[in-house]
Design a protein around this motif. Structure first.
Motif, PDB file in Angstrom:
ATOM      1  N   PHE B 110       0.871  -1.181   0.000  1.00 27.03           N
ATOM      2  CA  PHE B 110       0.000   0.000   0.000  1.00 27.03           C
ATOM      3  C   PHE B 110       0.906   1.229   0.000  1.00 27.03           C
ATOM      4  O   PHE B 110       2.108   1.115   0.225  1.00 27.03           O
ATOM      5  CB  PHE B 110      -0.913  -0.008   1.228  1.00 27.03           C
ATOM      6  CG  PHE B 110      -1.887  -1.155   1.235  1.00 27.03           C
ATOM      7  CD1 PHE B 110      -3.151  -1.012   0.686  1.00 27.03           C
ATOM      8  CD2 PHE B 110      -1.537  -2.381   1.775  1.00 27.03           C
ATOM      9  CE1 PHE B 110      -4.043  -2.069   0.674  1.00 27.03           C
ATOM     10  CE2 PHE B 110      -2.416  -3.442   1.770  1.00 27.03           C
ATOM     11  CZ  PHE B 110      -3.680  -3.287   1.215  1.00 27.03           C
ATOM     12  N   THR B 111       0.334   2.374  -0.250  1.00 26.27           N
ATOM     13  CA  THR B 111       1.166   3.577  -0.289  1.00 26.27           C
ATOM     14  C   THR B 111       0.688   4.596   0.729  1.00 26.27           C
ATOM     15  O   THR B 111      -0.473   4.654   1.091  1.00 26.27           O
ATOM     16  CB  THR B 111       1.151   4.230  -1.688  1.00 26.27           C
ATOM     17  OG1 THR B 111      -0.204   4.550  -2.032  1.00 26.27           O
ATOM     18  CG2 THR B 111       1.742   3.336  -2.739  1.00 26.27           C
ATOM     19  N   VAL B 112       1.639   5.405   1.165  1.00 28.58           N
ATOM     20  CA  VAL B 112       1.322   6.591   1.952  1.00 28.58           C
ATOM     21  C   VAL B 112       1.772   7.795   1.125  1.00 28.58           C
ATOM     22  O   VAL B 112       2.727   7.708   0.357  1.00 28.58           O
ATOM     23  CB  VAL B 112       2.004   6.581   3.338  1.00 28.58           C
ATOM     24  CG1 VAL B 112       1.349   5.554   4.248  1.00 28.58           C
ATOM     25  CG2 VAL B 112       3.497   6.315   3.224  1.00 28.58           C
ATOM     26  N   MET B 120       5.359   6.892  -0.529  1.00 30.93           N
ATOM     27  CA  MET B 120       6.251   5.826  -0.075  1.00 30.93           C
ATOM     28  C   MET B 120       5.438   4.536  -0.052  1.00 30.93           C
ATOM     29  O   MET B 120       4.226   4.555   0.186  1.00 30.93           O
ATOM     30  CB  MET B 120       6.808   6.109   1.325  1.00 30.93           C
ATOM     31  CG  MET B 120       7.785   7.277   1.364  1.00 30.93           C
ATOM     32  SD  MET B 120       8.665   7.423   2.959  1.00 30.93           S
ATOM     33  CE  MET B 120       7.439   8.291   3.935  1.00 30.93           C
ATOM     34  N   VAL B 122       4.507   0.895   1.496  1.00 24.37           N
ATOM     35  CA  VAL B 122       4.501   0.102   2.731  1.00 24.37           C
ATOM     36  C   VAL B 122       4.222  -1.347   2.333  1.00 24.37           C
ATOM     37  O   VAL B 122       3.217  -1.618   1.660  1.00 24.37           O
ATOM     38  CB  VAL B 122       3.425   0.603   3.712  1.00 24.37           C
ATOM     39  CG1 VAL B 122       3.415  -0.258   4.976  1.00 24.37           C
ATOM     40  CG2 VAL B 122       3.667   2.071   4.065  1.00 24.37           C
ATOM     41  N   TYR B 164       3.247  11.759   5.936  1.00 28.54           N
ATOM     42  CA  TYR B 164       2.688  10.828   4.954  1.00 28.54           C
ATOM     43  C   TYR B 164       1.567  10.024   5.599  1.00 28.54           C
ATOM     44  O   TYR B 164       1.728   9.508   6.710  1.00 28.54           O
ATOM     45  CB  TYR B 164       3.779   9.870   4.459  1.00 28.54           C
ATOM     46  CG  TYR B 164       4.806  10.510   3.556  1.00 28.54           C
ATOM     47  CD1 TYR B 164       5.804  11.326   4.069  1.00 28.54           C
ATOM     48  CD2 TYR B 164       4.771  10.311   2.174  1.00 28.54           C
ATOM     49  CE1 TYR B 164       6.744  11.920   3.246  1.00 28.54           C
ATOM     50  CE2 TYR B 164       5.714  10.897   1.340  1.00 28.54           C
ATOM     51  CZ  TYR B 164       6.694  11.695   1.881  1.00 28.54           C
ATOM     52  OH  TYR B 164       7.618  12.286   1.057  1.00 28.54           O
ATOM     53  N   ILE B 165       0.455   9.923   4.896  1.00 30.90           N
ATOM     54  CA  ILE B 165      -0.662   9.134   5.408  1.00 30.90           C
ATOM     55  C   ILE B 165      -1.230   8.245   4.295  1.00 30.90           C
ATOM     56  O   ILE B 165      -1.056   8.539   3.109  1.00 30.90           O
ATOM     57  CB  ILE B 165      -1.794  10.008   6.000  1.00 30.90           C
ATOM     58  CG1 ILE B 165      -2.304  10.996   4.955  1.00 30.90           C
ATOM     59  CG2 ILE B 165      -1.328  10.738   7.247  1.00 30.90           C
ATOM     60  CD1 ILE B 165      -3.512  11.776   5.412  1.00 30.90           C
ATOM     61  N   GLY B 166      -1.911   7.199   4.695  1.00 32.61           N
ATOM     62  CA  GLY B 166      -2.521   6.289   3.731  1.00 32.61           C
ATOM     63  C   GLY B 166      -3.351   5.247   4.457  1.00 32.61           C
ATOM     64  O   GLY B 166      -3.485   5.294   5.678  1.00 32.61           O
ATOM     65  N   ASN B 167      -3.888   4.326   3.703  1.00 28.57           N
ATOM     66  CA  ASN B 167      -4.716   3.263   4.276  1.00 28.57           C
ATOM     67  C   ASN B 167      -4.269   1.907   3.758  1.00 28.57           C
ATOM     68  O   ASN B 167      -3.724   1.793   2.667  1.00 28.57           O
ATOM     69  CB  ASN B 167      -6.192   3.449   3.893  1.00 28.57           C
ATOM     70  CG  ASN B 167      -6.821   4.620   4.601  1.00 28.57           C
ATOM     71  OD1 ASN B 167      -6.685   4.783   5.806  1.00 28.57           O
ATOM     72  ND2 ASN B 167      -7.499   5.460   3.839  1.00 28.57           N
ATOM     73  N   TYR B 168      -4.517   0.899   4.567  1.00 28.44           N
ATOM     74  CA  TYR B 168      -4.398  -0.483   4.109  1.00 28.44           C
ATOM     75  C   TYR B 168      -5.786  -1.112   4.212  1.00 28.44           C
ATOM     76  O   TYR B 168      -6.667  -0.585   4.903  1.00 28.44           O
ATOM     77  CB  TYR B 168      -3.386  -1.276   4.946  1.00 28.44           C
ATOM     78  CG  TYR B 168      -3.742  -1.369   6.409  1.00 28.44           C
ATOM     79  CD1 TYR B 168      -4.620  -2.336   6.876  1.00 28.44           C
ATOM     80  CD2 TYR B 168      -3.207  -0.477   7.336  1.00 28.44           C
ATOM     81  CE1 TYR B 168      -4.972  -2.414   8.213  1.00 28.44           C
ATOM     82  CE2 TYR B 168      -3.543  -0.544   8.683  1.00 28.44           C
ATOM     83  CZ  TYR B 168      -4.426  -1.508   9.111  1.00 28.44           C
ATOM     84  OH  TYR B 168      -4.776  -1.578  10.439  1.00 28.44           O
TER      85      TYR B 168
END
Lengths: 181, 175
Positions: B110-112, B120, B122, B164-168
């Motif tokens: 996944f990405t942030v 980036m 993950v 940096y933020i994101g979701n899985y």
């Protein structure tokens, strides 16, 4: 009357039928796959760079015996003991560090050692100690938070002149460590 | 037997008001056991997988957060305490207890993003334990139950600074 009762039976049967349909339908949907999301986060800070942008200079002096020359963080100098200040081009000045880093994050600054040496290149040395970072009460460790990057930080120190210190031009380096808290 | 006669007979035994109830109960007993038992599964992240604060000094590297929340930088990445934000992710699973449930990451990576176009990756997710990998079978001891997950953040050389933020996403299915 029989017709009416018959009608009730029929309606009950319909109710039962309705209930069965829903009972068999609900568990099927409940077994279906589920997915869910979770959040991820990371904070990447600009690496800290520290460089000396102005030489810590004790200026010109004479010594008839043991003494010291103190440069404070404003650049003012104060001789001690048998040391006398000489204008000699008025080269004396506080050292200035330039620090580039993320703003708003606490940074620990510290001298890598309590004393450093300057040398005349001919084997003669003097010790520089009692560093003060940022202010004259700063000492060798100070915590700063940058409002802007880069930010300059002055430093002062004390030069220790020996009893029969050989004349000459003495140079050396000091090292400051900087780390995000 | 005519219906009226049947009802009169039934009434002698006190059944007339319960005929509908009896009819409803009997079919229930033949329903499949699995359909009766399983509650719907709900999966949600309850604590952010937070890689915390770090710096990268030019060569790129990684930051591993394991399922206990311990983090390990590699390469040119250096951990910064920065308020102690680092944490393993925690996800909550609701469903029936005692039934095997397959949980799996819906993707290997996944990405942030920092919101400014920099990202980036993950990856190397570990569910439940540090050897868990991206697919895992769990059994709920309680409903709901929570489980940890860890992963690896890949920081590029010269990666732009920022938050940096994101979701899985996790899938869950009864076996």
């Amino acid at each position: 009357m029989d017709n009416t009762k018959n009608g009730k039976i029929v309606s009950r049967a319909l109710l039962v039928g309705t209930a069965l349909v829903s009972l068999t339908a609900v568990p099927v949907s409940e077994v279906q796959a589920a997915s869910g999301t979770g959040a991820m986060s990371a904070i990447l800070l600009t690496p800290i760079t520290v460089s000396g942008t102005q030489v810590l200079h004790f200026g010109s002096m004479t010594a008839t015996n043991t003494g010291t020359m103190l440069i404070d963080t404003t650049g003012a100098r104060t001789p001690g003991g048998a040391v006398s200040a000489v204008a000699g081009g008025n080269l004396e000045q506080a050292g200035v560090l330039s620090i580039s880093a993320a703003t708003g994050v606490a940074i620990d600054l510290s001298m890598a050692a309590t004393s450093f040496t300057v040398t005349d290149g001919g084997g003669n040395t003097m010790v520089v100690n009692n560093f003060n970072l940022r202010t004259n009460a700063g000492g060798t460790a100070e915590t700063i938070t940058l409002v802007a990057s880069p930010t300059t930080v002055p430093l002062g120190a004390t030069l220790n002149v020996g009893a029969a210190q050989v004349t000459g031009t003495y140079t050396g380096t000091y090292t400051v460590n900087a780390n995000y808290q | 037997m005519p219906l009226s006669a049947f009802k009169r007979t039934a009434k002698k035994f006190g059944f007339s008001k319960h005929l509908g109830v009896l009819a409803a109960v009997i079919p229930l007993s033949v329903m499949p056991q699995s359909a009766k038992a399983a509650l719907s599964i709900v999966v949600s992240g309850t604590v952010d997988l937070n890689f915390g604060t770090m710096t990268e000094t030019g060569g790129g590297g990684t930051m591993v957060v394991d399922t206990t929340g311990a983090r390990t930088p590699t390469g040119a990445v250096t951990a910064v305490a920065g308020g102690g934000l680092a944490s393993q992710g925690i996800f909550s699973v609701s469903g029936s207890t005692g039934l095997a449930i397959d949980v799996s990451m819906t993707a290997a990576a996944f990405t942030v993003s920092n919101g400014g176009g920099a990202t980036m990756v993950v990856n190397n997710f570990n569910l439940v334990t540090n050897a868990g990998g991206a697919t895992r079978t769990i059994t709920l001891a309680a409903n709901p139950s929570t489980f940890p997950l860890g992963a690896t953040l890949n920081v590029g050389a010269g990666q732009a600074a920022g938050t940096y933020i994101g979701n899985y996403t996790i899938n869950a299915n009864y076996q």
